[in-house]
Design an enzyme around this catalytic site. Structure first.
Site, PDB file in Angstrom:
ATOM      1  N   CYS A 131       0.800  -1.225   0.000  1.00 37.46           N
ATOM      2  CA  CYS A 131       0.000   0.000   0.000  1.00 37.46           C
ATOM      3  C   CYS A 131       0.835   1.279   0.000  1.00 37.46           C
ATOM      4  O   CYS A 131       0.303   2.375   0.196  1.00 37.46           O
ATOM      5  CB  CYS A 131      -0.969  -0.017   1.183  1.00 37.46           C
ATOM      6  SG  CYS A 131      -2.057  -1.473   1.163  1.00 37.46           S
ATOM      7  N   LYS A 196      -8.733  -0.433  10.396  1.00 39.00           N
ATOM      8  CA  LYS A 196      -8.635  -1.456   9.350  1.00 39.00           C
ATOM      9  C   LYS A 196      -7.644  -2.519   9.797  1.00 39.00           C
ATOM     10  O   LYS A 196      -6.478  -2.228  10.062  1.00 39.00           O
ATOM     11  CB  LYS A 196      -8.178  -0.828   8.032  1.00 39.00           C
ATOM     12  CG  LYS A 196      -8.017  -1.881   6.938  1.00 39.00           C
ATOM     13  CD  LYS A 196      -7.749  -1.275   5.590  1.00 39.00           C
ATOM     14  CE  LYS A 196      -7.534  -2.373   4.561  1.00 39.00           C
ATOM     15  NZ  LYS A 196      -7.236  -1.841   3.233  1.00 39.00           N
ATOM     16  N   ARG A 206      -8.603  -9.420  -3.162  1.00 42.88           N
ATOM     17  CA  ARG A 206      -7.271  -9.280  -3.766  1.00 42.88           C
ATOM     18  C   ARG A 206      -7.216  -9.927  -5.145  1.00 42.88           C
ATOM     19  O   ARG A 206      -6.441  -9.505  -5.997  1.00 42.88           O
ATOM     20  CB  ARG A 206      -6.211  -9.829  -2.812  1.00 42.88           C
ATOM     21  CG  ARG A 206      -6.097  -8.902  -1.600  1.00 42.88           C
ATOM     22  CD  ARG A 206      -5.005  -9.281  -0.667  1.00 42.88           C
ATOM     23  NE  ARG A 206      -5.072  -8.434   0.524  1.00 42.88           N
ATOM     24  CZ  ARG A 206      -4.452  -8.691   1.659  1.00 42.88           C
ATOM     25  NH1 ARG A 206      -3.707  -9.778   1.761  1.00 42.88           N
ATOM     26  NH2 ARG A 206      -4.567  -7.873   2.678  1.00 42.88           N
ATOM     27  N   ARG A 218       0.512  -7.509   5.247  1.00 41.69           N
ATOM     28  CA  ARG A 218       0.261  -6.101   5.580  1.00 41.69           C
ATOM     29  C   ARG A 218       0.270  -5.839   7.096  1.00 41.69           C
ATOM     30  O   ARG A 218      -0.240  -4.829   7.559  1.00 41.69           O
ATOM     31  CB  ARG A 218      -1.094  -5.667   5.014  1.00 41.69           C
ATOM     32  CG  ARG A 218      -1.266  -5.860   3.516  1.00 41.69           C
ATOM     33  CD  ARG A 218      -2.237  -4.853   2.937  1.00 41.69           C
ATOM     34  NE  ARG A 218      -2.847  -5.230   1.671  1.00 41.69           N
ATOM     35  CZ  ARG A 218      -2.210  -5.292   0.503  1.00 41.69           C
ATOM     36  NH1 ARG A 218      -0.908  -5.048   0.434  1.00 41.69           N
ATOM     37  NH2 ARG A 218      -2.868  -5.621  -0.592  1.00 41.69           N
ATOM     38  N   LYS A 249     -13.256  -2.029   9.519  1.00 39.59           N
ATOM     39  CA  LYS A 249     -13.155  -2.995   8.439  1.00 39.59           C
ATOM     40  C   LYS A 249     -12.195  -4.119   8.821  1.00 39.59           C
ATOM     41  O   LYS A 249     -11.106  -3.803   9.299  1.00 39.59           O
ATOM     42  CB  LYS A 249     -12.627  -2.270   7.203  1.00 39.59           C
ATOM     43  CG  LYS A 249     -12.340  -3.158   6.025  1.00 39.59           C
ATOM     44  CD  LYS A 249     -11.659  -2.344   4.982  1.00 39.59           C
ATOM     45  CE  LYS A 249     -11.372  -3.238   3.799  1.00 39.59           C
ATOM     46  NZ  LYS A 249     -10.678  -2.549   2.764  1.00 39.59           N
ATOM     47  N   TYR A 314     -21.107  -5.798  -0.832  1.00 42.38           N
ATOM     48  CA  TYR A 314     -21.310  -6.367  -2.165  1.00 42.38           C
ATOM     49  C   TYR A 314     -22.746  -6.834  -2.357  1.00 42.38           C
ATOM     50  O   TYR A 314     -23.130  -7.220  -3.452  1.00 42.38           O
ATOM     51  CB  TYR A 314     -20.313  -7.514  -2.390  1.00 42.38           C
ATOM     52  CG  TYR A 314     -18.881  -7.039  -2.264  1.00 42.38           C
ATOM     53  CD1 TYR A 314     -18.257  -6.396  -3.336  1.00 42.38           C
ATOM     54  CD2 TYR A 314     -18.170  -7.165  -1.072  1.00 42.38           C
ATOM     55  CE1 TYR A 314     -16.954  -5.908  -3.217  1.00 42.38           C
ATOM     56  CE2 TYR A 314     -16.877  -6.691  -0.940  1.00 42.38           C
ATOM     57  CZ  TYR A 314     -16.278  -6.062  -2.015  1.00 42.38           C
ATOM     58  OH  TYR A 314     -14.995  -5.575  -1.891  1.00 42.38           O
TER      59      TYR A 314
END
Ligand code: PBG
Length: 323
Positions: A131, A196, A206, A218, A249, A314
């Site tokens: 990131c 997060k 991903r 990460r 999240k 979604y």
């Protein structure tokens, strides 16, 4: 205090009308936003194996889909872009003619009124999939800030209504705010992915965003799943730096975090019902082991009950049919 038999809680559960009168948490289409993936090309509608029902769209198809979502009553979309080319510094993220910037200009023109949110991060644009920029095998915080701010500014210039940084660098909210204000966008809100976590539940995303790190993981920048006090510190800092909305999240394994953030701060709290949470239900439903509609509604109402006012999900489009 009266108790049984004078008190019978089942009285108010007897019929659907009664249950609806005493319902404490209401799901509404006004409170969901739909993530969408945009890719270069034309006429592309490419299904994703890990995210049944979700596809990658080229800009033309994206506009068609977004217009349909708007007709269904969905207030906005969150854009993720996949660039033509990736490099070490994620140039595609802040290019004037980058994929998200092109999508924003087209959407602004063709779907006026639909709220356009963008994910601000470099991981879809870096060849290494992290990131930020890399130094000595880890993401280098401070040089990354400028690139994130440039990304946010270029999104705002191309027509984004709201920018949502998801990178988890220290100081990024201040950098974005400074960048946006300096470039003449003081009215663009920042939705901070403040809490997060480094999560396995991003797996299907991903694939969709082609952003799997080429090495490592990460955990040196995203939160440790075991921590809630640290998440509250992230939120406090982000608010001080100028965040307008706090996001938690993923959502489902972190309902206590949503509740803690809601109770502690007065800013709006949103939650991201991430790809893995969606894919789990989808695959169990495909196997015939779970009723997707019920499981999805229960999931989403649970996230609201925990304290989230808005959910990125979604399921947003299907929700329009279900409600
Ligand atoms: C990019 C980003 C990720 C998600 C949203 N923005 C992936 C990651 O951090 O690896 C995940 C969304 C999802 O799983 O639905 N930084």
């Amino acid at each position: 205090m009266s108790s049984f038999p004078s008190t019978r809680l089942r009285r108010l559960r007897r019929t659907g009308v009664l249950r609806s009168l005493v319902r404490e948490t209401e799901l509404s289409l006004d409170d969901v936003l739909m993530p969408l993936f945009v890719v270069p090309g034309q006429g592309i509608v490419r299904p994703l194996a890990g995210l049944p029902g979700i596809v990658q769209y080229s800009v033309d198809e994206l506009c068609r889909e977004a217009a349909g979502l708007q007709r269904l009553g969905i207030p906005g979309i969150l854009l993720f872009g996949l660039p033509e080319e990736k490099d070490d510094v994620g140039s595609g993220a802040y290019a004037d003619d980058g994929i998200v910037q092109r999508a924003l200009r087209a959407l602004r023109r063709e779907v006026p009124g639909l709220l356009l949110l963008t994910d601000v991060c470099l991981c879809e644009y870096t060849a290494h999939g992290h990131c930020g920029v890399i130094r000595d095998g880890d993401v280098d915080n401070d040089p990354t800030l400028d690139l994130l701010a440039r990304t946010a500014v270029s999104h705002a210039a191309a027509g984004a209504d709201i920018v949502c940084p998801s990178d988890m660098m220290d100081g990024r909210i201040a950098a974005l705010r400074r960048g946006l204000d300096g470039a003449g966008h003081p009215g663009i809100p920042i939705v901070s992915y403040a809490a997060k976590y480094a999560s396995a539940f991003y797996g299907p995303f991903r694939e969709a965003a082609e952003s799997t790190p080429a090495f490592g993981d990460r955990r040196s920048y995203q939160l440790d799943p075991a921590n809630v006090r640290e998440a509250l510190r992230e939120c406090a800092l982000d608010l001080e730096e100028g965040a307008d909305v706090l996001m938690v999240k993923p959502a489902l394994p972190y309902l206590d975090v949503i509740r803690a953030v809601r109770d502690r701060f007065d800013a709006p709290v949103w939650a991201y019902n991430v790809s893995g949470e969606y894919a789990m239900v989808k695959s169990a439903a495909a196997g015939g082991w779970i009723d997707e509609r019920q499981a999805a509604l229960e999931t989403l109402v649970g996230i609201k009950r925990a304290g989230a006012e808005v959910i990125l999900t979604y399921w947003a489009k299907e929700l329009a049919a279900w409600l």
